[in-house]
Design a protein around this motif. Structure first.
Motif, short mmCIF file in Angstrom:
data_model
loop_
_atom_site.label_atom_id
_atom_site.label_comp_id
_atom_site.label_asym_id
_atom_site.label_seq_id
_atom_site.Cartn_x
_atom_site.Cartn_y
_atom_site.Cartn_z
N MET A 4 0.85 -1.19 0.00
CA MET A 4 0.00 0.00 0.00
C MET A 4 0.89 1.24 0.00
O MET A 4 2.01 1.22 0.52
CB MET A 4 -0.87 0.04 1.26
N VAL A 5 0.34 2.33 -0.54
CA VAL A 5 1.02 3.62 -0.47
C VAL A 5 0.19 4.52 0.44
O VAL A 5 -1.02 4.67 0.23
CB VAL A 5 1.13 4.28 -1.86
N ILE A 64 -4.83 6.46 2.37
CA ILE A 64 -4.44 5.80 1.12
C ILE A 64 -5.22 6.32 -0.07
O ILE A 64 -4.94 5.97 -1.22
CB ILE A 64 -4.59 4.27 1.19
N THR A 109 -11.08 -1.16 -5.32
CA THR A 109 -9.76 -0.89 -5.92
C THR A 109 -9.78 -1.28 -7.40
O THR A 109 -9.22 -0.57 -8.26
CB THR A 109 -8.67 -1.67 -5.16
N GLY A 147 -16.25 -15.34 -0.82
CA GLY A 147 -16.28 -16.42 0.17
C GLY A 147 -15.18 -16.30 1.18
O GLY A 147 -14.58 -15.24 1.36
N GLY A 199 -7.98 -2.59 -1.36
CA GLY A 199 -7.73 -1.37 -0.61
C GLY A 199 -7.68 -1.61 0.89
O GLY A 199 -7.31 -2.70 1.36
N LEU A 203 -10.02 -4.66 2.26
CA LEU A 203 -9.53 -6.02 2.04
C LEU A 203 -8.19 -6.24 2.76
O LEU A 203 -7.96 -7.31 3.35
CB LEU A 203 -9.40 -6.31 0.54
N ARG A 218 -8.79 -6.91 6.38
CA ARG A 218 -9.39 -8.24 6.61
C ARG A 218 -8.32 -9.33 6.53
O ARG A 218 -8.28 -10.26 7.32
CB ARG A 218 -10.50 -8.45 5.56
N1 LIG Z 1 -2.78 4.10 -1.85
C1 LIG Z 1 -2.85 2.80 -2.09
O1 LIG Z 1 -1.86 2.07 -2.01
C2 LIG Z 1 -4.14 2.18 -2.51
C3 LIG Z 1 -4.18 0.81 -2.76
C4 LIG Z 1 -5.40 0.23 -3.10
C5 LIG Z 1 -6.53 1.01 -3.16
N2 LIG Z 1 -6.45 2.33 -2.92
C6 LIG Z 1 -7.68 3.14 -2.96
O2 LIG Z 1 -8.53 2.69 -1.92
C7 LIG Z 1 -9.88 2.80 -2.34
C8 LIG Z 1 -10.56 1.43 -2.24
O3 LIG Z 1 -10.36 0.87 -0.96
P1 LIG Z 1 -11.61 0.36 -0.10
O4 LIG Z 1 -11.10 0.02 1.25
O5 LIG Z 1 -12.71 1.37 -0.22
O6 LIG Z 1 -12.12 -0.91 -0.89
P2 LIG Z 1 -11.44 -2.31 -1.34
O7 LIG Z 1 -10.78 -2.96 -0.19
O8 LIG Z 1 -10.65 -2.10 -2.59
O9 LIG Z 1 -12.72 -3.12 -1.78
C9 LIG Z 1 -13.73 -3.41 -0.84
C10 LIG Z 1 -14.65 -4.43 -1.46
O10 LIG Z 1 -13.99 -5.68 -1.59
C11 LIG Z 1 -14.89 -6.73 -1.38
N3 LIG Z 1 -14.51 -7.46 -0.18
C12 LIG Z 1 -13.74 -7.05 0.84
N4 LIG Z 1 -13.61 -8.03 1.76
C13 LIG Z 1 -14.32 -9.07 1.31
C14 LIG Z 1 -14.56 -10.37 1.79
N5 LIG Z 1 -14.04 -10.80 2.95
N6 LIG Z 1 -15.34 -11.20 1.06
C15 LIG Z 1 -15.87 -10.76 -0.10
N7 LIG Z 1 -15.66 -9.53 -0.62
C16 LIG Z 1 -14.89 -8.70 0.08
C17 LIG Z 1 -16.27 -6.10 -1.18
O11 LIG Z 1 -16.77 -6.01 -2.52
P3 LIG Z 1 -18.32 -6.09 -2.96
O12 LIG Z 1 -18.93 -4.85 -2.33
O13 LIG Z 1 -18.22 -6.03 -4.43
O14 LIG Z 1 -18.85 -7.37 -2.41
C18 LIG Z 1 -15.91 -4.73 -0.63
O15 LIG Z 1 -16.91 -3.77 -0.86
C19 LIG Z 1 -9.84 3.32 -3.75
O16 LIG Z 1 -9.96 4.73 -3.70
C20 LIG Z 1 -8.47 2.96 -4.23
O17 LIG Z 1 -7.98 3.78 -5.25
C21 LIG Z 1 -5.29 2.94 -2.58
#
Ligand SMILES: NC(=O)c1ccc[n+]([C@@H]2O[C@H](COP(=O)([O-])OP(=O)(O)OC[C@H]3O[C@@H](n4cnc5c(N)ncnc54)[C@H](OP(=O)(O)O)[C@@H]3O)[C@@H](O)[C@H]2O)c1
Length: 190
Positions: free
Chosen positions: A17-18, A25, A69, A105, A127, A130, A133
Motif C-alpha cells: 500500500m502507499v 491511502i 480498488t 467467500g 484497498g 480487504l 481483513r
Molecule cells: N494508496 C494505495 O496504495 C491504494 C491501494 C489500493 C486502493 N487504494 C484506494 O482505496 C480505495 C478502495 O479501498 P476500499 O477500502 O474502499 O475498498 P477495497 O478494499 O478495494 O474493496 C472493498 C470491497 O472488496 C470486497 N470485499 C472485501 N472483503 C471481502 C470479503 N471478505 N469477502 C468478499 N468480498 C470482500 C467487497 O466487494 P463487494 O462490495 O463487491 O462485495 C468490498 O466492498 C480506492 O480509492 C483505491 O484507489 C489505494
C-alpha cells in the motif's frame, strides 16, 4: 489457524500500500495526483526507470484486490498488464479482461486452496477494507508500505482500527529521490 502454520504455505502474500504521512491511502474525491513524484529531490535516494517499474510489475505472479480498488484501476487505466488479477467481491460482474477473475467467500480458503497452489508471489494491493481483513485473519506474510511525502488531512484511512498489537520485523528500507520511502516488514512468527 496460527500464523506459523500459515507460513508453511509455499507462497508469500505481500500487502503493498502507499500511504500519506498522516495515514491515508485515498483522497475523498479519489484523485491521485498526490501519488505523483514531483517535488523536491532527495539526493541520497534512488530512482527507478519506467522499464524497471514495468519489469517489477511483471515479476509478481498475481495481484489480489478488493472490488473498489478494481473499479478505480479500471477508471485510471489498467496498470497490471496481463498478470493474473483476482478481484474479491460478493457481487456479480460483467465479463472482464482475460487476466481477471472474481472470487468471493472465505478468505482463508481462498488463499490456501485457490491462490497458494497456483502462485508463489501474491501481491495484495488493497484497498483498506480487504487489506485489513487479510491482516485480521493472519494471511499477510509481508507488508510493503510506501510513504508518500505528503499530508492529506482527510481521506480513506490505511487501516480502520480493529487490529491487535503485533510487532513486525523490518527487512528493508528504500528511500527514493522523489521523497517516497518504501518499508518492508515481515510478519512475526508466532
Ligand atoms: N494508496 C494505495 O496504495 C491504494 C491501494 C489500493 C486502493 N487504494 C484506494 O482505496 C480505495 C478502495 O479501498 P476500499 O477500502 O474502499 O475498498 P477495497 O478494499 O478495494 O474493496 C472493498 C470491497 O472488496 C470486497 N470485499 C472485501 N472483503 C471481502 C470479503 N471478505 N469477502 C468478499 N468480498 C470482500 C467487497 O466487494 P463487494 O462490495 O463487491 O462485495 C468490498 O466492498 C480506492 O480509492 C483505491 O484507489 C489505494
Amino acid at each position: 489457524m496460527s500464523r506459523d502454520k500459515l507460513n508453511t504455505r509455499r507462497s508469500t502474500v505481500t500487502l503493498h500500500m502507499v500511504s500519506s504521512l498522516d495515514g491515508f491511502i485515498a483522497k475523498k474525491d479519489n484523485s491521485v495526483s498526490w501519488l505523483d513524484g514531483a517535488g523536491s529531490v532527495y539526493e541520497a535516494g534512488v530512482s527507478i526507470s519506467e522499464e524497471e517499474a514495468a519489469a517489477f510489475v511483471k515479476s509478481n505472479d498475481c495481484y489480489v484486490m478488493g472490488s473498489r480498488t478494481y473499479e478505480h484501476a479500471l477508471e485510471l487505466g489498467w496498470p497490471y498488464g496481463d498478470t493474473p488479477v483476482i478481484v474479491v467481491s460478493g457481487r456479480e460482474w460483467p465479463p472482464a479482461r482475460k487476466s481477471v477473475e472474481f472470487c468471493s467467500g472465505d478468505l482463508r480458503a481462498f488463499v490456501d486452496v485457490k491462490l497458494s497452489p497456483r502462485y508463489r508471489n501474491i501481491w495484495l494491493v488493497g484497498g483498506a477494507t480487504l487489506g485489513q481483513r487479510f491482516l485480521e485473519l493472519g494471511l499477510v506474510d509481508e507488508i510493503r508500505l510506501t510513504l508518500a511525502p505528503v499530508l492529506l488531512g482527510e481521506g480513506l484511512r490505511l487501516f480502520g482500527g480493529s487490529l491487535t498489537e503485533e510487532r513486525w520485523n523490518l527487512k528493508n528500507v528504500v528511500a527514493y529521490k522523489n521523497g517516497f520511502v518504501e518499508l518492508l516488514y515481515s510478519a512475526p512468527v508466532a
